[in-house]
Write an enzyme that holds these catalytic residues in place. Structure first.
Site, PDB file in Angstrom:
ATOM      1  N   ARG B 296      -8.215 -11.017  -4.147  1.00 40.08           N
ATOM      2  CA  ARG B 296      -8.590  -9.611  -4.304  1.00 40.08           C
ATOM      3  C   ARG B 296      -9.519  -9.170  -3.186  1.00 40.08           C
ATOM      4  NH1 ARG B 296      -8.681  -9.416 -10.980  1.00 40.08           N
ATOM      5  NH2 ARG B 296      -6.422  -9.118 -11.072  1.00 40.08           N
ATOM      6  N   HIS B 438      -1.057  -4.462  -5.116  1.00 34.40           N
ATOM      7  CA  HIS B 438      -0.905  -5.919  -5.286  1.00 34.40           C
ATOM      8  C   HIS B 438      -2.226  -6.620  -5.629  1.00 34.40           C
ATOM      9  CE1 HIS B 438      -1.003  -6.920  -0.628  1.00 34.40           C
ATOM     10  NE2 HIS B 438      -2.007  -6.171  -0.969  1.00 34.40           N
ATOM     11  N   GLU B 439      -2.085  -7.792  -6.213  1.00 34.06           N
ATOM     12  CA  GLU B 439      -3.212  -8.593  -6.735  1.00 34.06           C
ATOM     13  C   GLU B 439      -4.011  -7.833  -7.787  1.00 34.06           C
ATOM     14  OE1 GLU B 439      -3.038 -11.542  -6.035  1.00 34.06           O
ATOM     15  OE2 GLU B 439      -2.030 -11.639  -4.101  1.00 34.06           O
ATOM     16  N   GLY B 440      -3.320  -7.077  -8.621  1.00 35.91           N
ATOM     17  CA  GLY B 440      -3.985  -6.318  -9.675  1.00 35.91           C
ATOM     18  C   GLY B 440      -4.207  -4.888  -9.226  1.00 35.91           C
TER      19      GLY B 440
END
Lengths: 276, 599
Positions: B296, B438-440
């Site tokens: 993140r 992306h990545e949450g």
């Protein structure tokens, strides 16, 4: 094989617009310039590394590479970077840029070569700051060693090198015996330009530039020996034999003109530009 | 020749002057390093950026990866970068020595990756993905398992990937269905579908190593039944690499960031896809979150890097494009002025700098906490870890959201040309759009921040954050010229505290849906305050620099830093007011808007 590589720092050619000339025109104002190693000298370093390894197993070093520069303490950054790239040790000759000219550099290198006794001295064919192309030839003369300039290919042979030199109209091939001085051209870093005695037939490097410094070598670089010598201890009281009279910036580019037809263009090319 | 994509002087400013990363080298585990190592590392990154990543930047966008005979054809420069990163030790550079790494501080490697990402974000993710997957395997996998894969991954020969998402389980990872059936031979047989898997099955690496989430047969439902596996594309055996029944079924067509393929994978179509369990059964999600939290921050960095490249492109254009005359002197006989002379263009450029340099500072603040934690013990260590944990969603989302706006303003500086493929801005605009997803997604980050990290342990991390910012404010009060800014940040911090108390009050009353309904707005306020804090820190560092009798070039740099700082406090920090007012209202407007009201 023991190789001595001579490196000169130059103002970053990508930032040439930072080079300023004071109104008096007596020098280049070096404040704020970003320095890096002369690109042709970097090619010489890459050549030295290729000549002292088997390209397939470059971690095993087969010879010694000594990087040399002349300049103030801050040039040690350039030497550390050469050490991180793979040179084994470094020598800095302490002096300032304005205390040097090509002849003094060649004389200092001559003394270093006599102390170090390398089989080969490598450097770039010229420097990109003043476009000088002098030190390699002068050094060979002072040492009375064989010389090959503008090397585009080098192949190691028993007791010497086979050097392909880029000349107008083709390639001239010279066989030089050790010890020798060789200056290198751009194409020396092509994937198959340099062949050491260990390079397998048909081997090509997977890159055509100067290698990247790996982190483990960067970490070791600060532990590698870096000797400092005084210029006066090498050249005695020798003084500058050339003197810069005046510096001028190149004239600003003039606005273009529109020509009305091809005829006028050809006429201008012939009479004004004298290009045809 | 490669253009400027990132300000090297600013990286030095942040690393050495603001965060003092040199002082990390006085403590284990960083004592093998020095300023010299860091400088040479960054010089290598600049060279890689110029020579390997930048040249194919446009070409990779115009000719995105395609699936041919089961392999994804990607640009050949990716092999060159993986080789250089592998041979150079850059994939395992910030890995602990105990795991086969070289333990350079993460803050320095983050700057290293910023340089690569600014040159070409798509290419830069390949070694970063391998590094993330390898770190996960090294941290939790058995030693024998690691020995099979890690050397090849660190060498850049095998590509690492993260295989989490499935068609029905994206943000909702608890719904993962991929099955893992135990066998008597130690491995599991894997069956399932994965989507959105970055850099899988590509043709510029010898093998792929997928770190994959699946459920062991009979595992409990939900997140407590998810396990982590190593699933190679080709499995290493005594007789070499053998196909492991991992099939790439398609490559997605994307808006931007097109040099890196996002794929769909089918596992076990022939019943012979083998996976090896990493760590303990049913602990996969916990392991994955170590990687995820690091990833993140990398996403925040990626957004910042693209916005940096876009800023430099817009700046270059604005300096060279003559258009119009000063508003106070419209004489048509006068030559046109470069557009950078117009106040509105200056505003757009300052906004970009405010976002780029504020975001970069926040990202490096996070990695610096991570490095400091390594050198500390006990409470001091826990303090750094809690702050890192709390700031991670903001360090991901503030850059991701604001970089989109920043690049948009960069494109705007070019007018019609910004909208055309003649300049790189349109590509940056498309490339940067991925990062809020992306990545949450931002929504997930907001729930993570407010629903978990702010309230955990009675708000312990939040109190530490208020203390950190408060300390900087106190310092700034003593610096000439910064007093008013210190007061302004204190007021914003008080506002954030009031909003936090109000919202946690709702949670205590059991109104959880109301508490979290506008979590994204909360994240916006929190992120803006965090970045304002970073700007105040930068301003103090710049003022200190000016006191040291700097060279002319350095003095100019510090003054320019201060001008971007003043812009942030004048134009950006006041923006917390809108969302703060909304958060304090909590009339539950969105909750009450029934589906049928969406006409």
């Amino acid at each position: 094989m023991k190789i001595l590589v001579a490196l000169k720092r130059v103002a970053d050619p990508a930032n040439h617009n930072k080079v300023k000339i004071p109104a008096a025109g007596d020098k280049i104002d070096t404040a704020g310039l970003e320095w890096q190693i002369n690109p042709f000298d970097l090619y010489a370093l890459e050549t030295a590394l290729r000549l002292t390894e088997d390209g397939k197993a470059p971690k095993t070093r087969l010879g010694e590479v000594v990087a040399v520069t002349l300049g103030p303490a801050e040039t040690e950054t350039n030497l550390r970077s050469a050490l991180a790239t793979g040179a084994d040790r470094a020598i800095r000759v302490d002096t300032t840029d304005d205390a040097l000219d090509g002849r003094l550099v060649a004389a200092a290198l001559q003394k270093l070569v006599e102390e170090e006794k390398p089989d080969l001295v490598l450097m770039g064919k010229q420097v990109v700051d003043g476009e000088n192309n002098y030190v390699g030839q002068a050094l060979a003369e002072l040492l009375d060693w064989p010389m090959a300039t503008f090397a585009a290919t080098i192949k190691e042979e028993a007791g010497g090198l086979l050097v392909g030199r880029e000349v107008d109209g083709g390639v001239s091939t010279l066989r030089v015996k050790f010890p020798a001085v060789v200056t290198v051209d751009l194409r020396i870093v092509a994937p198959d330009s340099v062949r050491s005695s260990k390079t397998a037939e048909g081997f090509k490097y997977p890159y055509e530039e100067v290698r990247f410094a790996p982190l483990p070598a960067i970490m070791q670089a600060k532990k590698k020996p870096l000797a400092v010598k005084k210029l006066a201890d090498l050249v005695g009281g020798a003084t500058l034999s050339s003197k810069y009279v005046k510096f001028e910036a190149p004239p600003a580019r003039k606005a273009g003109v529109k020509v009305k037809d091809v005829q006028e263009l050809v006429q201008k090319l012939a009479t004004e530009a004298k290009a045809i | 020749m490669a253009p400027t994509v990132i300000d090297a002087r600013n990286l030095e400013f942040l690393l050495y002057e603001q965060f003092g990363v040199e002082s990390l080298t006085e403590h284990a585990p960083f004592t093998d390093h020095s300023r010299e190592t860091f400088d040479l590392a960054l010089a290598t990154a600049h060279k890689l950026g110029r020579e390997v990543l930048w040249p194919p930047f446009r070409e990779m966008d115009q000719e995105p990866p395609v699936l041919i005979d089961g392999r994804v054809r990607v640009h050949p420069s990716i092999r060159a970068l993986l080789r250089e990163c592998g041979q150079g030790g850059w994939i395992n550079a910030d890995v602990p020595v105990a795991h086969g790494g070289l333990q350079i501080p993460r803050t320095v490697m983050t700057a290293f990756r910023a340089i690569l990402a600014a040159a070409n974000y798509s290419t830069s993710v390949f070694p970063a993905l391998t590094a993330g997957a390898a770190h996960l395997l090294a941290s939790f996998g058995a030693e024998e398992l690691g020995a099979l894969y890690l050397p090849k991954m660190y060498a850049g020969e095998w590509q690492g990937t993260m295989a989490l998402t499935e068609p029905q389980a994206g943000s909702s990872l608890s719904d993962i269905r991929t099955r893992a059936t135990p066998t008597t031979e130690g491995h599991y047989l894997i069956h399932g579908q994965k989507i959105f898997i970055s850099a899988a099955r590509h043709d510029q690496a010898e093998n792929g190593v997928n770190l994959l989430l699946a459920r062991i047969d009979g595992a409990p439902a939900g997140v407590k039944g998810i396990s982590l596996f190593v699933v190679p594309d080709r499995r290493p055996t005594d007789s070499g690499l053998v196909d492991n029944d991992v099939t790439c079924t398609s490559v997605y067509h994307k808006v931007g960031y097109r040099g890196a393929p996002i794929t769909q994978l089918s596992l076990g179509d022939a019943g012979d896809c083998r996976g090896w369990l990493v760590g303990q059964p049913h602990s996969g999600l916990r392991y994955m979150f170590q990687m995820m939290n690091e990833a993140r921050i990398e996403v925040g960095l990626g957004a910042t890097a693209i916005a940096s490249a876009a800023y430099h492109a817009a700046l270059d254009y604005a300096r060279h494009r003559p258009q119009g005359r000063p508003i106070t002197s419209k004489d048509p006989a006068q030559a046109q002025v470069p557009i950078i002379e117009h106040a509105d263009v200056k505003r757009m450029l300052l906004f970009q700098r405010a976002v780029v340099e504020g975001s970069l500072s926040l990202v490096l603040q996070c990695t610096h906490y991570s490095d400091l934690a390594q050198t500390l013990q006990g409470d001091a260590r826990e303090r750094c870890e809690l702050l890192l944990d709390l700031l991670t969603p903001a360090a991901k989302s503030y850059p991701a959201e604001q970089a989109i706006l920043a690049v948009s303003q960069g494109l705007q500086c070019l007018g019609g040309y910004g909208y055309c493929a003649d300049f790189a801005l349109e590509q940056y605009y498309r490339d940067v759009r991925i990062h809020t997803i992306h990545e949450g997604t931002t929504g997930i980050q907001a729930l993570d921040l407010l629903g978990r990290k702010v309230v955990r342990d009675g708000g312990k991390a939040m109190f530490l954050f208020l203390d950190e910012v408060g300390t900087s404010i106190s310092e700034a009060r003593g610096v000439a010229g910064l007093g008013a800014h210190a007061a302004q940040l204190q007021a914003a911090l008080d506002r954030l505290t009031a909003v936090t108390q109000h919202l946690t009050g709702l949670a205590l009353e059991g109104k959880i849906d109301l508490f979290l309904a506008d979590a994204t707005l909360y994240l916006e306020v929190f992120g803006t305050v965090a970045v304002a804090w970073q700007w105040l820190r930068q301003a103090m560092t710049a003022e200190r620099g000016l006191e040291r009798d700097p060279s002319e070039a350095d003095a100019r740099f510090y003054r320019s830093k201060l001008s971007a700082f003043r812009f942030f406090f004048a134009y950006e920090l006041p923006k917390v007011e809108g969302p703060a007012a909304r958060l304090l209202d909590s009339d539950g407007l969105t909750l009450k808007t029934e589906e049928e009201l969406f006409a």
